[in-house]
Design a protein around this motif. Structure first.
Motif, PDB file in Angstrom:
ATOM      1  N   LEU A  97       0.825  -1.208   0.000  1.00 10.86           N
ATOM      2  CA  LEU A  97       0.000   0.000   0.000  1.00 10.86           C
ATOM      3  C   LEU A  97       0.860   1.259   0.000  1.00 10.86           C
ATOM      4  CD1 LEU A  97      -2.689  -1.266   2.513  1.00 10.86           C
ATOM      5  CD2 LEU A  97      -3.013  -0.882   0.061  1.00 10.86           C
ATOM      6  N   PHE A  98       1.987   1.229   0.704  1.00  8.23           N
ATOM      7  CA  PHE A  98       2.908   2.362   0.660  1.00  8.23           C
ATOM      8  C   PHE A  98       3.414   2.574  -0.763  1.00  8.23           C
ATOM      9  CE2 PHE A  98       3.193   3.604   4.956  1.00  8.23           C
ATOM     10  CZ  PHE A  98       4.135   4.607   5.087  1.00  8.23           C
ATOM     11  N   ASP A  99       3.706   1.485  -1.467  1.00 12.82           N
ATOM     12  CA  ASP A  99       4.179   1.591  -2.847  1.00 12.82           C
ATOM     13  C   ASP A  99       3.166   2.322  -3.720  1.00 12.82           C
ATOM     14  OD1 ASP A  99       6.542   0.275  -2.335  1.00 12.82           O
ATOM     15  OD2 ASP A  99       5.859  -1.667  -3.086  1.00 12.82           O
ATOM     16  N   LEU A 100       1.887   2.076  -3.484  1.00 12.64           N
ATOM     17  CA  LEU A 100       0.855   2.753  -4.265  1.00 12.64           C
ATOM     18  C   LEU A 100       0.941   4.261  -4.076  1.00 12.64           C
ATOM     19  CD1 LEU A 100      -1.733   2.702  -6.025  1.00 12.64           C
ATOM     20  CD2 LEU A 100      -3.034   2.530  -3.885  1.00 12.64           C
ATOM     21  N   SER A 178      12.458   6.779   8.617  1.00 11.29           N
ATOM     22  CA  SER A 178      12.748   5.935   7.462  1.00 11.29           C
ATOM     23  C   SER A 178      11.513   5.153   7.049  1.00 11.29           C
ATOM     24  CB  SER A 178      13.884   4.965   7.792  1.00 11.29           C
ATOM     25  OG  SER A 178      13.447   3.999   8.735  1.00 11.29           O
ATOM     26  N   ARG A 179      11.482   4.734   5.809  1.00 11.93           N
ATOM     27  CA  ARG A 179      10.370   3.911   5.324  1.00 11.93           C
ATOM     28  C   ARG A 179      10.274   2.634   6.156  1.00 11.93           C
ATOM     29  NH1 ARG A 179       7.575   2.182   0.324  1.00 11.93           N
ATOM     30  NH2 ARG A 179       7.462  -0.087   0.400  1.00 11.93           N
ATOM     31  N   GLN A 180      11.418   2.031   6.453  1.00  6.63           N
ATOM     32  CA  GLN A 180      11.421   0.800   7.236  1.00  6.63           C
ATOM     33  C   GLN A 180      10.778   1.017   8.598  1.00  6.63           C
ATOM     34  OE1 GLN A 180      15.208  -1.211   7.567  1.00  6.63           O
ATOM     35  NE2 GLN A 180      14.613  -2.247   9.450  1.00  6.63           N
ATOM     36  N   SER A 181      11.119   2.119   9.235  1.00  9.42           N
ATOM     37  CA  SER A 181      10.548   2.423  10.541  1.00  9.42           C
ATOM     38  C   SER A 181       9.039   2.656  10.433  1.00  9.42           C
ATOM     39  CB  SER A 181      11.227   3.656  11.141  1.00  9.42           C
ATOM     40  OG  SER A 181      10.654   3.994  12.382  1.00  9.42           O
ATOM     41  N   ALA A 182       8.623   3.324   9.364  1.00 14.58           N
ATOM     42  CA  ALA A 182       7.191   3.580   9.168  1.00 14.58           C
ATOM     43  C   ALA A 182       6.426   2.273   8.991  1.00 14.58           C
ATOM     44  CB  ALA A 182       6.981   4.485   7.956  1.00 14.58           C
ATOM     45  N   LEU A 183       6.955   1.370   8.181  1.00 16.13           N
ATOM     46  CA  LEU A 183       6.285   0.091   7.966  1.00 16.13           C
ATOM     47  C   LEU A 183       6.262  -0.746   9.243  1.00 16.13           C
ATOM     48  CD1 LEU A 183       7.582  -1.034   4.435  1.00 16.13           C
ATOM     49  CD2 LEU A 183       5.655   0.443   5.014  1.00 16.13           C
ATOM     50  N   ASP A 184       7.395  -0.749   9.955  1.00 13.19           N
ATOM     51  CA  ASP A 184       7.461  -1.500  11.213  1.00 13.19           C
ATOM     52  C   ASP A 184       6.440  -0.966  12.223  1.00 13.19           C
ATOM     53  OD1 ASP A 184       9.488  -3.100  10.258  1.00 13.19           O
ATOM     54  OD2 ASP A 184      11.100  -2.023  11.278  1.00 13.19           O
ATOM     55  N   SER A 185       6.325   0.359  12.291  1.00  9.08           N
ATOM     56  CA  SER A 185       5.400   0.966  13.250  1.00  9.08           C
ATOM     57  C   SER A 185       3.955   0.606  12.944  1.00  9.08           C
ATOM     58  CB  SER A 185       5.570   2.491  13.256  1.00  9.08           C
ATOM     59  OG  SER A 185       6.866   2.850  13.691  1.00  9.08           O
ATOM     60  N   LEU A 186       3.584   0.680  11.669  1.00  6.18           N
ATOM     61  CA  LEU A 186       2.205   0.360  11.292  1.00  6.18           C
ATOM     62  C   LEU A 186       1.899  -1.127  11.512  1.00  6.18           C
ATOM     63  CD1 LEU A 186       1.933   2.539   8.098  1.00  6.18           C
ATOM     64  CD2 LEU A 186       0.425   2.699  10.087  1.00  6.18           C
ATOM     65  N   ALA A 187       2.840  -1.984  11.140  1.00  6.84           N
ATOM     66  CA  ALA A 187       2.631  -3.418  11.335  1.00  6.84           C
ATOM     67  C   ALA A 187       2.557  -3.748  12.823  1.00  6.84           C
ATOM     68  CB  ALA A 187       3.747  -4.214  10.666  1.00  6.84           C
TER      69      ALA A 187
END
Length: 199
Positions: A97-100, A178-187
């Protein structure tokens, strides 16, 4: 910025180029702000050529929405191949979804998931059906062993809304983490909510 969503599944065919041009125009001007003249100009074709493939603007809009949803669905299906933990599975879905959001103008996610009235009931119905099918696919991927489909659909719809809102805010604030941190936080947020939920 990811470029994969900019690659049409129609390849280099004329119809594919028209859909790509329409995607650019719709994400920039919205449905009501887009004209067939504008699409033909971006595609560098005459209007008769455009109308040979799409008799109405709503048909062109439908093709754009379905292409995005097909891309998203295919990405989710690809994720099923590798066994992962619950956290990794959620994180990968969030990444799709972030990629979108990263694939184009910030209006792209609103175009796909916020499709409003277009004045064509048949097209609106097909878009609604395609969106529902995508939510079902996401729910199945997030919770493959769940026996309560209505609950998983609600959770999947919630994850879509939360992720797109967070991704938009992440861009607006110029990527404060970072993108990684954002994805980790949401997950992590999603998974902790599941653990804490009470039936």
């Amino acid at each position: 910025m990811s470029t994969s969503f900019a690659t049409t599944r129609f390849g280099t065919t004329q119809r594919g180029r028209l859909v790509t041009a329409a995607r650019t125009t719709f994400t920039t001007h919205g449905y009501h702000g887009t004209t067939m003249d504008a699409v033909s100009a971006v595609a560098d074709v005459t209007k008769p050529v455009l109308y040979r493939h799409f008799s109405h603007k709503s048909e062109l809009y439908l093709a754009v929405i379905l292409e995005y949803l097909d891309d998203l669905t295919n990405r989710l299906c690809d994720l099923r191949e590798a066994p992962t933990s619950d956290f990794d599975r959620v994180r990968r879905c969030v990444g799709v979804l972030f990629d979108l959001v990263e694939s184009g103008p910030h209006s792209t996610s609103a175009l796909v998931f916020g499709s409003g009235a277009v004045g064509d009931h048949a097209v609106e119905s097909r878009i609604a059906t395609a969106l529902a099918e995508f939510v079902d696919t996401l729910a199945t991927h997030l919770h493959p062993d769940e026996v309560r489909p209505q609950r998983t659909r609600l959770l999947a719809a919630g994850l879509i809304g939360a992720t797109l809102a967070a991704a938009d805010e992440w861009h607006r604030l110029r990527q404060p983490v970072s993108r990684q941190s954002a994805l980790d936080s949401l997950a992590g947020w999603y998974c902790s909510g599941l653990r804490d939920s009470v039936d």
